[in-house]
Design an enzyme around this catalytic site. Structure first.
Site, PDB file in Angstrom:
ATOM      1  N   ASN A 103       0.825  -1.216   0.000  1.00  0.00           N
ATOM      2  CA  ASN A 103       0.000   0.000   0.000  1.00  0.00           C
ATOM      3  C   ASN A 103       0.863   1.273   0.000  1.00  0.00           C
ATOM      4  OD1 ASN A 103      -2.385   1.668   0.110  1.00  0.00           O
ATOM      5  ND2 ASN A 103      -3.432  -0.120   0.896  1.00  0.00           N
ATOM      6  N   ARG A 104       0.257   2.414   0.316  1.00  0.00           N
ATOM      7  CA  ARG A 104       0.895   3.701   0.033  1.00  0.00           C
ATOM      8  C   ARG A 104       1.556   4.353   1.245  1.00  0.00           C
ATOM      9  NH1 ARG A 104      -3.361   2.765  -3.028  1.00  0.00           N
ATOM     10  NH2 ARG A 104      -3.133   3.145  -5.261  1.00  0.00           N
ATOM     11  N   HIS A 129       3.512   0.042  -2.722  1.00  0.00           N
ATOM     12  CA  HIS A 129       3.886  -1.373  -2.813  1.00  0.00           C
ATOM     13  C   HIS A 129       5.400  -1.609  -2.864  1.00  0.00           C
ATOM     14  CE1 HIS A 129      -0.248  -2.313  -2.914  1.00  0.00           C
ATOM     15  NE2 HIS A 129      -0.467  -2.403  -4.190  1.00  0.00           N
ATOM     16  N   HIS A 203      -1.189 -10.149  -2.815  1.00  0.00           N
ATOM     17  CA  HIS A 203      -1.957  -9.336  -3.760  1.00  0.00           C
ATOM     18  C   HIS A 203      -2.670 -10.193  -4.809  1.00  0.00           C
ATOM     19  CE1 HIS A 203      -3.093  -5.766  -5.981  1.00  0.00           C
ATOM     20  NE2 HIS A 203      -2.442  -4.991  -5.125  1.00  0.00           N
ATOM     21  N   SER A 204      -3.217 -11.339  -4.416  1.00  0.00           N
ATOM     22  CA  SER A 204      -3.996 -12.142  -5.372  1.00  0.00           C
ATOM     23  C   SER A 204      -5.285 -11.424  -5.730  1.00  0.00           C
ATOM     24  CB  SER A 204      -4.321 -13.518  -4.781  1.00  0.00           C
ATOM     25  OG  SER A 204      -3.185 -14.349  -4.826  1.00  0.00           O
ATOM     26  N   TYR A 205      -5.648 -11.531  -7.002  1.00  0.00           N
ATOM     27  CA  TYR A 205      -6.941 -11.039  -7.489  1.00  0.00           C
ATOM     28  C   TYR A 205      -7.847 -12.257  -7.610  1.00  0.00           C
ATOM     29  CZ  TYR A 205      -4.787  -6.639  -9.199  1.00  0.00           C
ATOM     30  OH  TYR A 205      -4.140  -5.440  -9.325  1.00  0.00           O
ATOM     31  N   ASP A 273     -11.349   0.771  -3.223  1.00  0.00           N
ATOM     32  CA  ASP A 273      -9.886   0.668  -3.132  1.00  0.00           C
ATOM     33  C   ASP A 273      -9.532   1.245  -1.768  1.00  0.00           C
ATOM     34  OD1 ASP A 273      -7.204   0.402  -3.579  1.00  0.00           O
ATOM     35  OD2 ASP A 273      -7.155   1.535  -5.456  1.00  0.00           O
ATOM     36  N   GLU A 338      -6.517  -7.671   0.548  1.00  0.00           N
ATOM     37  CA  GLU A 338      -5.118  -7.611   0.974  1.00  0.00           C
ATOM     38  C   GLU A 338      -5.079  -7.368   2.482  1.00  0.00           C
ATOM     39  OE1 GLU A 338      -3.155  -4.622  -1.721  1.00  0.00           O
ATOM     40  OE2 GLU A 338      -5.115  -4.757  -2.653  1.00  0.00           O
TER      41      GLU A 338
END
Ligand code: GLA
Length: 374
Positions: A103-104, A129, A203-205, A273, A338
């Protein structure tokens, strides 16, 4: 007679992957090379119910998760690529372990023990990330494990002092274990020789239907609060109640039901998000999320020791990436859950700390448990 299933498997290649082995197993194979010639391995974990997880030593990436639907038909429920080439090109962290900081971090800056640090600003004005070459692009060391009917792979990576601007040598370990109960257990561990922020996540989608978009998936999030963000997706610092907002998933709701709501937070995220504050009364594993896909009956329950979960609806996917088995990844064809500490924690003293210090051992666990409804 024991040879028969294997023989049938050879004769009818397609059916092969659906035949559960008599014992759980983990198999290592070559998966190609990086640009500089480093060999990448792929690990295939299979349990006795036929569930299969594949992970690669590049980025500790989960490349596929094949689970049965309510009729027993296996399909891959995560976004990924058939070959190493897809992973070596730019992609939005499909299946990767993200680090050092998932993340940021606002403006790529933080101050720790009186020293100011600068990180890459690789996401508008912010750091995202782990930077330009985060853990998702590292080649991890690997070893297999087999224990009590479970099989797994252990990935280790040492990030040197100053890597991407972060202080301290960080030794990270991520273990994927597939259990006989169709759970994928992710264990994170890390130690450091200088204080440093760490926030490792997966970070799986997910797309439990295997294809199409994720708008019909039904989601429950065990969170009374979330962390609202500014237009650059940095938390404002507030822990806002979800009650009365499109962020209230305390009762299961379709992901798509309120994703286009006239709401400033939805606009900031281009959909969901956002980091949700998981309800908990103490430390330990708690049930954070449940996802159900109505047409296939597949379900996913996420439990974690982390305080938060970033719910991301693949808003930046735009159909320009073709992945596994020729699947085109359009907007919202996958969603991420996540598990993590909150974004920008190094600059937000009221958030749970992400600072790891020498002598401490970071330990974190997330369980992805797959099942079916009737
Ligand atoms: C995270 C972020 C998103 C996006 C994706 C990768 O989930 O929160 O904004 O950057 O990673 O595309």
């Amino acid at each position: 007679m024991k040879a028969l299933p294997a023989l049938a498997c050879l004769l009818a290649l397609g059916a092969c992957r659906g035949t559960p082995p008599e014992a759980a197993r983990v198999v290592r194979a070559a998966f190609g090379r990086t640009g500089d010639g480093t060999a990448i391995d792929i690990f295939t974990l299979t349990n006795t119910r036929g569930m299969e997880v594949q992970a690669i030593s590049y980025g500790a990436i989960i490349r596929s998760i094949r689970v049965p639907d309510r009729n027993g038909t296996l399909d891959d429920v995560v976004l990924g690529f058939d070959t190493i080439d897809g992973y070596l090109r730019t992609h939005p962290y499909f299946g990767a372990v993200v680090g050092r900081y998932g993340n940021r971090i606002a403006k790529g800056q933080f101050t720790l023990d009186g020293t100011a640090y600068r990180l890459a600003t690789n996401n508008g004005p912010n750091h995202l990330h782990g930077g330009v070459k985060g853990f998702d692009k590292a080649v991890w060391n690997s070893e297999t494990l087999e224990r009590d009917g479970a099989v797994g792979v252990i990935f280790t990576h040492t990030s040197p002092d100053g890597d991407e601007g972060y202080p301290g040598t960080l030794a990270a370990r991520v273990t994927y274990t597939l259990t006989p109960a169709n759970e994928l257990v992710v264990d994170y561990a890390a130690t450091t020789d200088k204080p440093t922020p760490v926030n490792l996540t997966q970070h799986s989608y997910f797309n439990l239907a295997g294809a199409g978009d994720i708008l019909q998936h039904r989601l429950m999030l065990n969170a009374d609060r979330f962390t609202p963000v500014d237009a650059t997706l940095i938390p404002t610092g507030e822990l806002a109640p979800v009650a009365g907002t499109p962020f209230d998933f305390r009762q299961p709701a379709a992901v798509g039901a309120r994703i286009d709501a006239n709401d400033q937070q939805i606009r900031n995220g281009g959909g969901y998000d956002h980091n949700f504050v998981i309800n908990r009364t103490g430390a330990g594993l708690v049930h954070a999320a449940r996802l159900e896909e109505p047409s296939t009956g597949r379900t996913l329950d996420v439990s974690t020791t982390e305080p938060g979960v970033q719910f991301y609806t693949g808003n930046f996917l735009d159909g320009t990436i073709t992945g596994t088995m020729g699947r085109v990844y359009k907007r919202r064809s996958g969603l991420c859950l996540e598990t993590q500490h909150f974004p920008d924690s190094p600059n937000q003293s009221a958030f749970p700390t992400t600072i790891l210090r020498p002598g401490e051992a970071l330990q974190s666990k997330t369980i992805f448990a797959f099942g079916v409804t009737k």
